[in-house]
Design an enzyme around this catalytic site. Sequence first.
Site, short mmCIF file in Angstrom:
data_model
loop_
_atom_site.label_atom_id
_atom_site.label_comp_id
_atom_site.label_asym_id
_atom_site.label_seq_id
_atom_site.Cartn_x
_atom_site.Cartn_y
_atom_site.Cartn_z
N ASP A 29 -35.11 -6.10 18.98
CA ASP A 29 -34.02 -6.05 18.00
C ASP A 29 -34.59 -6.40 16.63
OD1 ASP A 29 -31.68 -6.81 16.37
OD2 ASP A 29 -30.57 -6.59 18.24
N ILE A 30 -34.26 -5.63 15.64
CA ILE A 30 -34.82 -5.81 14.30
C ILE A 30 -34.25 -7.07 13.61
CG2 ILE A 30 -33.17 -4.41 12.93
CD1 ILE A 30 -36.94 -4.06 12.70
N GLU A 88 -21.65 -2.32 16.91
CA GLU A 88 -22.37 -1.83 15.72
C GLU A 88 -23.01 -0.46 15.97
OE1 GLU A 88 -25.25 -4.69 14.15
OE2 GLU A 88 -26.37 -3.03 13.25
N HIS A 93 -26.43 -0.37 24.94
CA HIS A 93 -27.65 -1.20 24.94
C HIS A 93 -27.33 -2.57 25.49
CE1 HIS A 93 -25.64 -1.42 21.03
NE2 HIS A 93 -26.00 -2.69 20.97
N HIS A 95 -28.57 -6.46 25.36
CA HIS A 95 -29.38 -7.44 24.63
C HIS A 95 -30.01 -8.39 25.65
CE1 HIS A 95 -27.56 -6.89 20.49
NE2 HIS A 95 -26.56 -6.41 21.20
P1 5GP Z 1 -24.22 -4.29 18.76
O1 5GP Z 1 -23.94 -2.79 18.70
O2 5GP Z 1 -24.59 -4.74 20.15
O3 5GP Z 1 -23.08 -5.08 18.17
O4 5GP Z 1 -25.47 -4.60 17.82
C1 5GP Z 1 -26.49 -3.68 17.62
C2 5GP Z 1 -27.82 -4.39 17.55
O5 5GP Z 1 -28.78 -3.43 17.19
C3 5GP Z 1 -27.89 -5.52 16.49
O6 5GP Z 1 -28.37 -6.71 17.11
C4 5GP Z 1 -28.88 -4.98 15.45
O7 5GP Z 1 -29.72 -5.97 14.89
C5 5GP Z 1 -29.67 -3.95 16.23
N1 5GP Z 1 -30.11 -2.84 15.40
C6 5GP Z 1 -29.35 -2.09 14.56
N2 5GP Z 1 -30.09 -1.13 13.97
C7 5GP Z 1 -31.35 -1.29 14.45
C8 5GP Z 1 -32.57 -0.58 14.20
O8 5GP Z 1 -32.65 0.36 13.43
N3 5GP Z 1 -33.66 -1.01 14.87
C9 5GP Z 1 -33.61 -2.06 15.75
N4 5GP Z 1 -34.75 -2.40 16.38
N5 5GP Z 1 -32.48 -2.73 16.02
C10 5GP Z 1 -31.36 -2.36 15.36
#
Ligand code: 5GP
Length: 132
Positions: A29-30, A88, A93, A95
């Site tokens: 995760d970035i 987001e 995915h 975590h």
């Molecule tokens: P969620 O959809 O589970 O709420 O969060 C999406 C996750 O993806 C976040 O923790 C965010 O930091 C990660 N994320 C979003 N865009 C990118 C990206 O371009 N590259 C990476 N490696 N992680 C990402």
Amino acid sequence: MASIFTKIISGEIPSYKIAEDENYFAFLDINPLAKGHTLVVPKKEVDYIFDLEDDILAGLHIFSKKVAKAIESVISCKRIGIAVIGLEVPHTHIHLIPINNVSDIDFSREKLKLTETELFEIAKKISKKLEL
Ligand code: 5GP
């Protein structure tokens, strides 16, 4: 339109890759909550985890287990916490987050600021464990 994770899987967008097989892809995760915070995604782009076909959903967890074992062999922690949020990025995915306390998996916390070198080194160490 392809999700950002589909672009990462295809290599169009760079990532700190941990592992992949025919159906799944894992990368750091970035914006990590902890060192080693990893995302595991099915290559097939489906927004909501509970819309995945049963075999892909089961395989996602089995692939995540292998990745989690590799993370915990590299990052000191009590265990690997798992979470699914998906608010987001509309591409399923999981975590995987090294945790010592429940607060370590609190998504409202400020994220770590790691350098590119740190992320690269963490990914290299974890992925090496999966090659064995
Ligand atoms: P969620 O959809 O589970 O709420 O969060 C999406 C996750 O993806 C976040 O923790 C965010 O930091 C990660 N994320 C979003 N865009 C990118 C990206 O371009 N590259 C990476 N490696 N992680 C990402």
